[in-house]
Scaffold this active site. Structure first.
Site, short mmCIF file in Angstrom:
data_model
loop_
_atom_site.label_atom_id
_atom_site.label_comp_id
_atom_site.label_asym_id
_atom_site.label_seq_id
_atom_site.Cartn_x
_atom_site.Cartn_y
_atom_site.Cartn_z
CE LYS A 323 -3.73 -2.06 2.81
NZ LYS A 323 -4.86 -1.86 1.90
NE ARG A 397 -10.98 -9.52 -2.36
CZ ARG A 397 -11.23 -8.52 -3.22
NH1 ARG A 397 -11.51 -8.78 -4.48
NH2 ARG A 397 -11.19 -7.27 -2.82
#
Length: 545
Positions: A323, A397
């Site tokens: 990130k 996920r």
């Protein structure tokens, strides 16, 4: 803020309480266990609450909170109080020193003319705009201000015009939770405080006495507020002090005496169960992954079982797909979904719905290293599906897929997963609402009703068949990331692959878990505990349903 006495207006001052800071700290310690009347108290909580059948002008408290709508005159219930205060409230309204705008606060010093020390006028804005979300927010904001001034005993007056906006039980629960939520302290790690860190430990509510449903709702509100605040503290904790191992220890401590069964799956257990997706994410970290499993057996044997599955990434660097540095410190909160599941299970254990519930929290860090998964890798989840890794920052996920598969294998009949999953939902709804996706309209309707009861905003987004194909991979069964648009939807489609056709709802709290927008003046800032109360209410509704 205008400072008003019961005779003539007093000029604005930097000090609310007449006591010094050291006096307030000393008095706060001495009064830590204040009790009066008959109160309800949640398990392990410090705040007590009750319905009070007393005229406002006779109530004993450090502060009375009087909610008033914009443009309204002195409520009939407060006329006698205003008279005792020599018309101070009337004067403020007439002089437009207080207009009733939403979250407007004006304190009035009672100067010994009433048993209470202060009367705080709280603006509720325009009547059509008030709902129980805004009422909770307003009371939470008022409670925070009162805490900073050393006030511990608070009475909320609910005029008929305010109480009529919802049923007695909903109103009582909202008032209790609003004040209870104000007891959360974000700066708890500071070694020096500018102001005394007191807690409101006694709440009385005037205006709902005689309603049995309201009295029960006060008790529920205490339970739900305490569970939410506990989880807010966990989400607020720095990642170096809240690793997966610490997460497990916190849960062990929290469930003592609750009747909840706790099981912790270690890395060897995950290997045995072939949880390749969770283990793949965990590879980059030196911290061992865990899977927390909580069980509540309130239903009949073999009856419906609700599974709550929460993402527990205790720090998310993004992995190899790292990130940007800006705001990466906020990724300590990426375990907000997992924490919410634990909070909901703690509340469920006290609310005792007649339903079997299992809470599942896969927890790990997502870190870059020589051992970390890479874009282009293919892993196999515990359900047997092969997953192509397109983006290692779409890790939530992955771990949820093994958590959901575990729920299916444990006999879940209904599944709700919750996660700080996508920036997409945060950009769509901001910090104001949970994004919801599902495959079963009746379950989604129960979730919507649960959000209304919880005082949380929730918005359903589509999973139309037109989106089918977005997660197809050329080399594996599915891939974990896809097109740059509809990111929240494609994440939901990925998770849907693992529910085995069971009724399912996915809650994306990437925006709602933390209110960090300074521009939103009407929503208290910081970690929110999003989803805790929604899932606790859902268990009750599903049991009744």
């Amino acid at each position: 803020m205008s400072w008003v006495g019961t005779g003539t207006p007093i000029p604005t001052s930097s000090t609310w309480s007449g006591a010094s800071r050291s006096d307030r700290l000393r008095n706060a310690r001495a009064r830590r266990h204040v009790q009066y009347g008959t109160f309800a108290r949640g398990r392990g909580g410090r705040m007590q609450a009750r319905l009070l059948n007393t005229a406002p002008e006779k109530a004993e408290a450090d502060a009375l909170i009087l909610p008033i709508f914009e443009g309204q005159s002195v409520p009939a219930e407060a006329v006698a109080l205003d008279k005792k205060l020599k018309g101070a409230i009337t004067q403020l309204l007439a002089d437009h020193e207080f207009r009733g705008r939403f979250m407007e606060l004006v304190p009035v010093h009672n100067l010994g003319n009433a048993p209470s020390k202060w009367t705080v006028l709280l603006g509720l804005g325009k009547p059509p705009e008030l709902d129980l979300v805004r009422l909770r927010n307003a009371l939470q904001a008022a409670g925070r201000v009162l805490r900073k001034r050393g006030h511990r005993r608070v009475t909320v007056i609910l005029p008929k015009a305010v109480a009529a906006t919802a049923g007695p039980a909903d109103m009582a629960r909202a008032a209790t939770e609003g004040i209870g939520l104000s007891n959360f302290e974000a700066g708890s790690l500071k070694t020096r405080q500018e102001q005394a860190l007191t807690e409101i430990d006694a709440l009385s509510i005037i205006g709902l006495n005689g309603e049995k449903s309201a009295a029960a709702a006060v008790k529920d509100g205490l339970v739900l507020a305490e569970a939410t605040n506990r989880i807010r503290g966990w989400v607020n904790a720095p990642a170096n002090a809240f690793t997966p191992t610490v997460f497990v220890e916190k849960v062990k401590e929290a469930v003592k005496g609750t009747g909840l069964d706790l099981k912790v799956l270690e890395v060897d257990d995950m290997r045995r169960l072939k949880m390749g997706a969770l283990l793949a994410v965990a590879r980059g970290s030196d911290e061992p992954a865990k899977m927390i499993v909580l069980r509540y057996g309130g239903g009949r044997k073999g009856g419906p079982t609700l599974a709550l599955v929460g993402k527990g990434i205790t720090f998310d660097s993004g992995g190899i797909s790292i990130k940007p540095a800006q705001n990466m410190e906020m990724m300590k909160s990426d375990m907000g979904g997992g924490a919410a599941v634990v909070g909901a299970m703690l509340a469920i254990a006290q609310l005792k719905p007649k339903l079997n519930v299992i809470g599942i929290v896969p927890t790990t860090e997502n870190m870059p290293s020589g051992k970390a998964i890479k874009p282009g890798d293919v892993v196999t989840g515990s359900g047997g599906k092969t997953i192509e890794i397109i983006n290692t920052d779409a890790e939530g996920r992955l771990i949820l897929s093994d958590g959901i598969t575990y729920a299916v294998n444990e006999g879940a009949t209904h599944i709700v997963d919750i996660a700080t999953l996508t920036g997409s939902i945060a950009r769509t709804l901001g910090p104001l609402a949970i994004g919801a996706f599902g495959n079963n309209p009746p379950l989604m309707e129960l979730v919507r009703r649960s959000a209304d009861l919880a005082g949380e905003r929730l918005w359903e987004l589509p999973t139309w068949a037109d989106y089918d194909g977005l997660i197809d991979s050329e080399i594996a069964d599915i891939k974990n990331a896809t097109v740059p648009w509809a990111g929240a939807t494609t994440a939901a489609l990925f998770l849907r692959e693992f529910v085995d056709g069971r009724p399912w709802v996915h809650l994306d709290i990437a925006g709602s878990a933390w209110q960090d927008a300074a521009e939103l003046k009407t929503v208290p800032r910081g970690p929110t505990g999003s989803g805790v109360r929604v899932m606790a209410h859902l268990a009750q509704l599903l049991a009744d349903h």
